[in-house]
Structures are given as C-alpha cells and as structure tokens.
Scaffold this active site. Sequence first.
Site: not given
Length: 338
Positions: A67, A71-72, A75, A77, A79, A81, A100, A169, A199
């Site tokens: 996950r 999530h990385d 947002v 790409g 990277d 972040s 998060n 999403p 999931h």
Amino acid sequence: MSYAKMVSRMIMCILILISTMPLETSANAKLKVGFYKSTCPSAESIVRKAVNKAVSRNPGIAAGLIRMHFHDCFVRGCDASVLLETISGNPPSERDHPANNPSLRGFEVIDEAKAQIEAVCPNTVSCADILTFAARDSTFKVGGINYAVPAGRRDGRVSLSDEIAENLPSPTFNAEQIAASFARKGMSVDEMVTLSGAHSIGVSHCSSFSNRLYAFNATHPQDPSMDRRFANFLKTKCPPPPPTDGLGSTRDPTVALEFVTPNRLDNKYYLELKNRRGLLTSDQTLMDSRLTSKMVLDKARNGAMWGTKFAKAMVHMGSLDVLIGSQGEIRKRCSFVN
C-alpha cells in the site's frame, strides 16, 4: 449509446489526452533490472531479508508495504515522497495526511533496510528503489508472486499533504471514478481491477466503510449491495456510535479487508466480491459496475492469470513519473531530505 460504451469512451478520452502530454518516457526507459549489480550487489538481498523478517513477525506489514508503494507512486511518482516526515514550520507532508496517518505501516522496515545498505554502499541506493523492492518482496512473501524490478529511481525532495486528495482514489469512489484516477496515471481499467486484488490482505479502519452499515442513504441505512450476514458480522466489530476512550478521542477499530485468507495475497478477494462481501465501497463497486464486473469474474476464476497480471501491473506502477540521472537525490535517511 449504452452505459458501458459511454464510460469506456470517457476513459478513452482521458487516455488520449494523457498521450498528448509530455511524458517522462525516456526516464522510465532508463530504469533497468540489475541496476545495482556493480555498485551495490547486495542491495536487493538486504531489502528482502528485512522484509521477510518483519513479515514473519507481523504478516500485516506486507500489506502495509504494498500500500505504501501505491500511495507513493500515485503522488508525484515513485520518488519516496511518502516517506518524508513533516519538518517543523513547513506544510505537512504526505505521510501526515489522514489517508496515510496512522494507517500506513512499514516505515521501520524501509529504515532498517536503508541503514544496512548505507553501511555497505553509502550514497548509492535510493529510498524509492528500496520501497519498490520491498513491495515486490512482500508480494512474494505472502502471495508467491515474484517479478524482476527495474531500478534506478532517485528520491524526491518535495512532499505535500495537500496533493493526496487529488491523486489517491477514495475508498468511497465508484468503479468509474477509480478508473478515471488510474487513467490519469496512464494505467488501464484492467490494471486497476488487478491491483485492487491487493485488498485480499491487510486491514481497514471502520471509519472507511461504517457508512455502509449505518448511514448509507435516506432510504437504506445499510448498503443493500452488502451481504446481510456479512454486514451483521461487521457491526459486531464496528458498533455505533464510535466508542470513546474517555479522553475525548475516538477509537477506530480495524477489520480484515478480506476474511477468507486475510494473510495470503490471492484471488479470494474477487470471490468475495461475487458473494457481496467487499468491505469498501471501492471494492464492491468493481463487481457492481458494468465497466469492471467481467474483469472481476475472470480473476475470480483464474488465480494464476491474476497473479501474472498483478506482477506486470506492479512493474508498470513502479515506473510512474520516476526521477532518474541527476534528478532528485539519493537520501542518506529515508524520512528526511539531505
């Protein structure tokens, strides 16, 4: 025009629009399998050992790392972040967004792998690659799905909580909204349905789906698309109103996203959707929508086919908007820029 054709045409328009925009195709092409073969040959094995140790102690970490990678990548790409902590006096980072925090798990696994790698190969292996390796190793550990990871990503220097909502999403999205979100990243509807199979492991907070149990709409307090016995069971885990701890805060219990094989990454998730036991709105909608229902049934019937597609979709997702060459940096610590 039929409903399915209308939705397909809408998504196709989004894909065509994306295709006319300047993309980082040259960057993606420079990711390669075995990127660290000469500069840090032990990098992938170090990550694999850290993941295996953590998942053996707590199987839920595998879902957390997969996950986290999603999530990385969605947002800014892939990277890393999402790993950056908020710096005092600066805007909050992605890591502190409610999507998060506190639900994202596995940061300590990335930190452990990074520290071990820095000890033998300083300033060489990016946190973005470590997270991508960790997602792959989690997939193999709990699902037996293995694939080679092209590497060479660099770490980003920017992480903004405000960018989460426009890119990730929501668990309340319907199939068409999720498909449009994936299309904006250049990913197909089938890849979206395939990756949703993640999931089959992990947990969700009650707050992410409790509206389906108690406040669905003015006509139906309970979502009529949810199996009644399943809904009654969930109500024993997520009773209303949310219990408080006596200190003014509200507890938010968690339940498994899929109850048949909750610690095994497999296609049982799709079988549960057939039986109207999808936990989140964004899960059950895949079975209810004419855009995606056939894909769900295909994946429910053929687990091996789903596994092969899952590996390919993970590689594709791992190439989204990556930084390469002199872009970004190689962080010394994954939670802070250099």
